[in-house]
Design an enzyme around this catalytic site. Structure first.
Site, mmCIF file in Angstrom:
data_model
loop_
_atom_site.group_PDB
_atom_site.id
_atom_site.type_symbol
_atom_site.label_atom_id
_atom_site.label_comp_id
_atom_site.label_asym_id
_atom_site.label_seq_id
_atom_site.Cartn_x
_atom_site.Cartn_y
_atom_site.Cartn_z
ATOM 1 N N CYS A 145 -10.040 -2.322 83.894
ATOM 2 C CA CYS A 145 -11.062 -3.397 83.592
ATOM 3 C C CYS A 145 -11.916 -2.601 82.578
ATOM 4 C CB CYS A 145 -11.882 -3.970 84.859
ATOM 5 S SG CYS A 145 -12.980 -4.823 84.487
ATOM 6 N N CYS B 261 -15.676 -2.399 84.691
ATOM 7 C CA CYS B 261 -15.761 -1.484 85.683
ATOM 8 C C CYS B 261 -14.757 -0.304 85.879
ATOM 9 C CB CYS B 261 -16.123 -2.250 87.069
ATOM 10 S SG CYS B 261 -14.413 -3.113 87.601
ATOM 11 N N CYS C 20 -11.458 -9.846 87.120
ATOM 12 C CA CYS C 20 -11.087 -8.568 87.831
ATOM 13 C C CYS C 20 -11.609 -9.000 89.358
ATOM 14 C CB CYS C 20 -12.027 -7.370 87.309
ATOM 15 S SG CYS C 20 -12.230 -5.930 88.294
ATOM 16 N N CYS D 145 -15.273 -6.672 89.777
ATOM 17 C CA CYS D 145 -16.662 -7.154 89.050
ATOM 18 C C CYS D 145 -16.727 -8.565 88.487
ATOM 19 C CB CYS D 145 -16.845 -6.035 88.040
ATOM 20 S SG CYS D 145 -15.882 -6.437 86.510
ATOM 21 N N CYS E 18 -2.205 -13.650 80.204
ATOM 22 C CA CYS E 18 -2.604 -13.426 78.585
ATOM 23 C C CYS E 18 -4.295 -12.993 78.807
ATOM 24 C CB CYS E 18 -2.623 -15.203 78.342
ATOM 25 S SG CYS E 18 -2.866 -15.215 76.606
#
Length: 139
Positions: A50, A53, A96, A99, A121
């Protein structure tokens, strides 16, 4: 991996650590233009984390060329990605789990020859590739 929803920051804190484009996509649920992302046609071995984070999201071995104009993966690390149906019911948003950063959308049943018949996607801006983590990550 961070616990679900464990990384919480104020809007000002996110703006301080993200670029304006990262903030627009990760926090405001934007979309980068088709075919413009850094990782659309990128196929090196490693892990995609991510961008907000640093939580590991996808192993490079789950990435495939879907031709959609955005990076496509057929599955993420267990527990790393949350799914939420869009209000109109036409798509399912992926975020995510740590976060809450917007990644993109997941589509099922499109007929891709992948083990899950899913296409995550993902906006390139939402992820950051890390080649050094490839040997230690497990799915």
């Amino acid at each position: 991996m961070a616990a679900s929803g464990s990384i919480q920051k104020s809007e000002e804190e996110w703006r301080a650590v993200l670029s304006p484009e990262q903030f627009r996509i990760l926090r405001d649920k934007g979309t980068e233009p088709k075919g413009t992302g850094e990782y659309d046609k990128f196929f090196s071995d490693g892990v995609y984390n991510c961008a907000g984070c640093g939580t590991p999201l996808y192993k490079s071995t789950t990435k495939f060329n879907s031709g959609c104009g955005w990076p496509a993966f057929y599955e993420g690390f267990p527990g790393a990605i949350n799914r939420t149906p869009d209000p109109d019911g036409r798509r399912t948003e992926i975020t995510c789990a740590a976060c809450g950063g917007h990644l993109g959308h997941v589509f099922k049943g499109e007929g891709f020859k992948t083990p899950t018949d899913e296409r995550h996607c993902v906006n390139s801006v939402s992820i950051k590739f890390s080649p050094e983590e490839a040997s230690s990550a497990s799915l």
